[in-house]
Scaffold this motif. Structure first.
Motif, PDB file in Angstrom:
ATOM      1  N   ASP A  13      59.038  83.161  80.094  1.00  0.00           N
ATOM      2  CA  ASP A  13      59.220  82.409  81.332  1.00  0.00           C
ATOM      3  C   ASP A  13      58.323  82.932  82.447  1.00  0.00           C
ATOM      4  OD1 ASP A  13      60.661  84.763  81.517  1.00  0.00           O
ATOM      5  OD2 ASP A  13      62.345  83.872  82.600  1.00  0.00           O
ATOM      6  N   ARG A  14      57.714  84.095  82.252  1.00  0.00           N
ATOM      7  CA  ARG A  14      56.821  84.675  83.253  1.00  0.00           C
ATOM      8  C   ARG A  14      55.493  85.032  82.623  1.00  0.00           C
ATOM      9  NH1 ARG A  14      58.567  82.248  87.098  1.00  0.00           N
ATOM     10  NH2 ARG A  14      60.726  82.613  87.589  1.00  0.00           N
ATOM     11  N   LEU A  15      54.473  85.188  83.456  1.00  0.00           N
ATOM     12  CA  LEU A  15      53.082  85.291  83.008  1.00  0.00           C
ATOM     13  C   LEU A  15      52.474  86.678  83.232  1.00  0.00           C
ATOM     14  CD1 LEU A  15      50.792  83.366  81.962  1.00  0.00           C
ATOM     15  CD2 LEU A  15      50.294  82.873  84.352  1.00  0.00           C
ATOM     16  N   HIS A  16      53.261  87.669  83.618  1.00  0.00           N
ATOM     17  CA  HIS A  16      52.661  88.946  84.012  1.00  0.00           C
ATOM     18  C   HIS A  16      51.897  89.633  82.892  1.00  0.00           C
ATOM     19  CE1 HIS A  16      56.070  91.182  82.280  1.00  0.00           C
ATOM     20  NE2 HIS A  16      56.805  90.222  82.800  1.00  0.00           N
ATOM     21  N   THR A  17      52.375  89.583  81.667  1.00  0.00           N
ATOM     22  CA  THR A  17      51.675  90.214  80.543  1.00  0.00           C
ATOM     23  C   THR A  17      50.310  89.557  80.328  1.00  0.00           C
ATOM     24  OG1 THR A  17      53.765  90.768  79.502  1.00  0.00           O
ATOM     25  CG2 THR A  17      51.821  90.743  78.071  1.00  0.00           C
ATOM     26  N   GLU A  18      50.270  88.244  80.410  1.00  0.00           N
ATOM     27  CA  GLU A  18      49.021  87.503  80.218  1.00  0.00           C
ATOM     28  C   GLU A  18      48.027  87.782  81.350  1.00  0.00           C
ATOM     29  OE1 GLU A  18      52.170  85.799  77.764  1.00  0.00           O
ATOM     30  OE2 GLU A  18      52.100  86.330  79.871  1.00  0.00           O
ATOM     31  N   TYR A  48      54.138  76.341  96.111  1.00  0.00           N
ATOM     32  CA  TYR A  48      54.374  77.774  95.981  1.00  0.00           C
ATOM     33  C   TYR A  48      53.816  78.478  97.211  1.00  0.00           C
ATOM     34  CZ  TYR A  48      55.683  77.490  91.048  1.00  0.00           C
ATOM     35  OH  TYR A  48      56.332  77.214  89.885  1.00  0.00           O
ATOM     36  N   ALA A  49      54.281  79.703  97.434  1.00  0.00           N
ATOM     37  CA  ALA A  49      53.764  80.577  98.483  1.00  0.00           C
ATOM     38  C   ALA A  49      53.858  82.009  97.968  1.00  0.00           C
ATOM     39  CB  ALA A  49      54.578  80.410  99.761  1.00  0.00           C
ATOM     40  N   LEU A  50      53.222  82.936  98.657  1.00  0.00           N
ATOM     41  CA  LEU A  50      53.237  84.327  98.205  1.00  0.00           C
ATOM     42  C   LEU A  50      54.649  84.841  97.967  1.00  0.00           C
ATOM     43  CD1 LEU A  50      50.468  86.202 100.222  1.00  0.00           C
ATOM     44  CD2 LEU A  50      50.572  85.774  97.768  1.00  0.00           C
ATOM     45  N   ASP A  51      55.572  84.501  98.866  1.00  0.00           N
ATOM     46  CA  ASP A  51      56.930  85.021  98.717  1.00  0.00           C
ATOM     47  C   ASP A  51      57.736  84.315  97.626  1.00  0.00           C
ATOM     48  OD1 ASP A  51      57.188  82.644 100.109  1.00  0.00           O
ATOM     49  OD2 ASP A  51      58.578  83.434 101.605  1.00  0.00           O
ATOM     50  N   SER A  52      57.220  83.206  97.091  1.00  0.00           N
ATOM     51  CA  SER A  52      57.940  82.523  96.008  1.00  0.00           C
ATOM     52  C   SER A  52      57.347  82.820  94.626  1.00  0.00           C
ATOM     53  CB  SER A  52      57.996  81.015  96.248  1.00  0.00           C
ATOM     54  OG  SER A  52      56.706  80.446  96.201  1.00  0.00           O
ATOM     55  N   LEU A  53      56.231  83.563  94.588  1.00  0.00           N
ATOM     56  CA  LEU A  53      55.689  83.978  93.292  1.00  0.00           C
ATOM     57  C   LEU A  53      56.620  85.015  92.673  1.00  0.00           C
ATOM     58  CD1 LEU A  53      51.836  84.487  93.816  1.00  0.00           C
ATOM     59  CD2 LEU A  53      52.980  82.663  92.553  1.00  0.00           C
ATOM     60  N   ASP A  54      56.728  84.988  91.381  1.00  0.00           N
ATOM     61  CA  ASP A  54      57.517  85.989  90.673  1.00  0.00           C
ATOM     62  C   ASP A  54      56.965  87.379  91.011  1.00  0.00           C
ATOM     63  OD1 ASP A  54      59.359  86.848  88.365  1.00  0.00           O
ATOM     64  OD2 ASP A  54      57.394  87.656  87.796  1.00  0.00           O
ATOM     65  N   PRO A  55      57.837  88.343  91.341  1.00  0.00           N
ATOM     66  CA  PRO A  55      57.353  89.686  91.711  1.00  0.00           C
ATOM     67  C   PRO A  55      56.516  90.352  90.617  1.00  0.00           C
ATOM     68  CG  PRO A  55      59.667  89.446  92.290  1.00  0.00           C
ATOM     69  CD  PRO A  55      59.283  88.216  91.508  1.00  0.00           C
TER      70      PRO A  55
END
Length: 170
Positions: A105-110, A125-132
């Motif tokens: 569900d998240r893209l951090h590894t990629e 989206y905005a900076l504060d709505s991006l997944d941490p």
């Protein structure tokens, strides 16, 4: 319809293949843009966004939510089209250089592996709505984050509702 009946998709890669391409010497001097999404039922809003994202750099790559990921995000009735069909549709766009699937569900590894120069998201989206975790991965990769204008009046959810209404199912 069977996804196996589609011609080969020359723009669809595994993450490992995409990273190998990204790390080629000739790519290191290019500004590589990454975006991600479900892109279920490709519509004018998607096409507008992808064309604008591609203008930010030398090449646009799409991290496409796989079927499992779309179901987790959107519910059991989605995706309408399989990942193979969605990737095939994206590959038909000249502005898309490459595509890789992800199932989480998240893209951090990629993001950590691919290390794009720029990352584009639609204006909802905005900076504060991006997944941490995604934001941290983008920061660690030195990736510039861009939010592009949202083309009003287009959404896959709205399109699905309109189709259901037209079919007398809503």
């Amino acid at each position: 319809m069977n996804p196996d009946s589609l011609p080969d998709n020359h723009k669809l890669f595994t993450l490992e293949e995409a990273v190998q391409i990204r790390n080629r010497p000739e790519y290191l001097s290019r500004k590589i843009v990454l975006t991600n999404g479900c892109f279920d039922l490709l519509h004018p809003g998607h096409i507008y966004f992808l064309r604008e994202a591609a203008k930010l750099g030398s090449q646009l790559w799409v991290a496409l939510n796989g079927d499992q990921s779309v179901r987790a995000l959107k519910g059991p009735g989605r995706p309408v089209l399989s990942e193979a069909f969605r990737a095939y549709s994206l590959a038909a766009l000249d502005c898309v250089a490459g595509i890789f699937l992800f199932q989480s569900d998240r893209l951090h590894t990629e993001i950590e592996a691919f290390k794009p120069d720029l990352y584009a998201k639609a204006g909802d989206y905005a900076l504060d709505s991006l997944d941490p975790g995604e934001r941290r991965a983008l920061d660690q990769a030195g990736t510039q984050i861009h939010f592009l204008p949202f083309l009003e009046g287009f959404s896959t959810t709205g399109l699905v509702a309109k189709i259901q209404e037209a079919a007398g199912q809503a």
